[in-house]
Design a protein around this motif. Structure first.
Motif, PDB file in Angstrom:
ATOM      1  N   ALA A  56     -10.441  -6.521  -1.687  1.00 13.64           N
ATOM      2  CA  ALA A  56      -9.131  -6.503  -2.347  1.00 13.64           C
ATOM      3  C   ALA A  56      -8.157  -5.619  -1.575  1.00 13.64           C
ATOM      4  CB  ALA A  56      -9.270  -6.026  -3.790  1.00 13.64           C
ATOM      5  N   ALA A  57      -8.617  -4.482  -1.078  1.00 11.40           N
ATOM      6  CA  ALA A  57      -7.755  -3.597  -0.294  1.00 11.40           C
ATOM      7  C   ALA A  57      -7.364  -4.249   1.028  1.00 11.40           C
ATOM      8  CB  ALA A  57      -8.457  -2.261  -0.049  1.00 11.40           C
ATOM      9  N   ARG A  59      -6.957  -7.336   1.546  1.00 16.50           N
ATOM     10  CA  ARG A  59      -5.971  -8.385   1.235  1.00 16.50           C
ATOM     11  C   ARG A  59      -4.566  -7.839   1.413  1.00 16.50           C
ATOM     12  NH1 ARG A  59      -1.446  -9.458  -1.393  1.00 16.50           N
ATOM     13  NH2 ARG A  59      -1.299 -11.522  -2.284  1.00 16.50           N
ATOM     14  N   GLU A  60      -4.358  -6.586   1.034  1.00 16.12           N
ATOM     15  CA  GLU A  60      -3.039  -5.978   1.158  1.00 16.12           C
ATOM     16  C   GLU A  60      -2.637  -5.771   2.617  1.00 16.12           C
ATOM     17  OE1 GLU A  60      -1.125  -5.753  -1.480  1.00 16.12           O
ATOM     18  OE2 GLU A  60      -2.817  -6.531  -2.628  1.00 16.12           O
ATOM     19  N   ARG A  61      -3.611  -5.673   3.510  1.00 15.71           N
ATOM     20  CA  ARG A  61      -3.335  -5.455   4.932  1.00 15.71           C
ATOM     21  C   ARG A  61      -3.203  -6.751   5.718  1.00 15.71           C
ATOM     22  NH1 ARG A  61      -8.181  -2.096   6.731  1.00 15.71           N
ATOM     23  NH2 ARG A  61      -7.660  -3.147   8.654  1.00 15.71           N
ATOM     24  N   GLY A  63      -1.082  -9.213   5.817  1.00 13.63           N
ATOM     25  CA  GLY A  63       0.203  -9.647   6.366  1.00 13.63           C
ATOM     26  C   GLY A  63       0.195 -11.142   6.605  1.00 13.63           C
ATOM     27  N   ARG A 114      -2.314 -16.814   2.671  1.00 16.88           N
ATOM     28  CA  ARG A 114      -2.624 -15.724   1.741  1.00 16.88           C
ATOM     29  C   ARG A 114      -3.012 -16.289   0.375  1.00 16.88           C
ATOM     30  NH1 ARG A 114      -1.165 -10.160   1.168  1.00 16.88           N
ATOM     31  NH2 ARG A 114      -0.021 -10.309   3.108  1.00 16.88           N
ATOM     32  N   ASP A 118      -6.182 -15.381  -1.883  1.00 17.34           N
ATOM     33  CA  ASP A 118      -6.016 -14.897  -3.254  1.00 17.34           C
ATOM     34  C   ASP A 118      -6.863 -15.683  -4.251  1.00 17.34           C
ATOM     35  OD1 ASP A 118      -4.269 -12.977  -2.343  1.00 17.34           O
ATOM     36  OD2 ASP A 118      -2.461 -14.012  -3.036  1.00 17.34           O
TER      37      ASP A 118
END
Length: 153
Positions: A56-57, A59-61, A63, A114, A118
């Protein structure tokens, strides 16, 4: 001029122990193995949860498809594949496998979405707690993940 051949009898120490001491019955061996699995259940599930949090972390990176973050996500998902089924989370392992396959297809085709990642993350979260969802729902989630992955050529 011929020499007589010398023969040496090899004794397998493990086989000798099993034969002379009776060994374990199949039931006893299974019970011992299950007890050892239970010893590592909680720490392994905690590690699995850390892996899900790491995915999950990552996923934020991501881009627009950060290659290093994708590779790290693949590695975490692959660990979940390896562990999930041992602890009754086979469907979680299947979802993690689908994520690995999706990432491989992204890497091979130079494509990234993305939204597809998700969907897999949502599926992983849902399948981490299989008792909260009926079997039909879980099967539909897995089917959907496979369809998403298959759509990436």
């Amino acid at each position: 001029m011929s020499k007589a051949a010398k023969f040496f009898k090899y004794e397998n120490p493990l086989a000798k122990t099993v034969v002379t001491k009776g060994g374990l019955s199949a039931e006893d061996a299974i019970a011992a193995a299950e007890a050892r699995v239970e010893e590592v259940r909680q720490p392994t599930l905690e590690d699995l949860d850390r892996g899900l949090a790491e995915i999950a972390a990552l996923r934020e990176r991501l881009g627009d498809g950060d290659a290093a973050a994708l590779q790290s996500m693949y590695q975490e998902a692959n660990r979940i594949v390896a562990v999930g089924g041992v602890f009754g989370l086979g469907q979680l392992g299947e979802a993690a496998y689908s994520l690995c396959e999706l990432i491989s297809r992204f890497q091979a085709g130079g494509r990234f979405s993305r939204a597809m990642v998700d969907v897999h993350l949502d599926g992983l979260k849902l399948l981490r707690t299989p008792d909260e969802h009926d079997e039909t729902h879980r099967d539909q989630v897995l089917s959907g993940l496979r369809q998403v992955t298959a759509s990436v050529g």
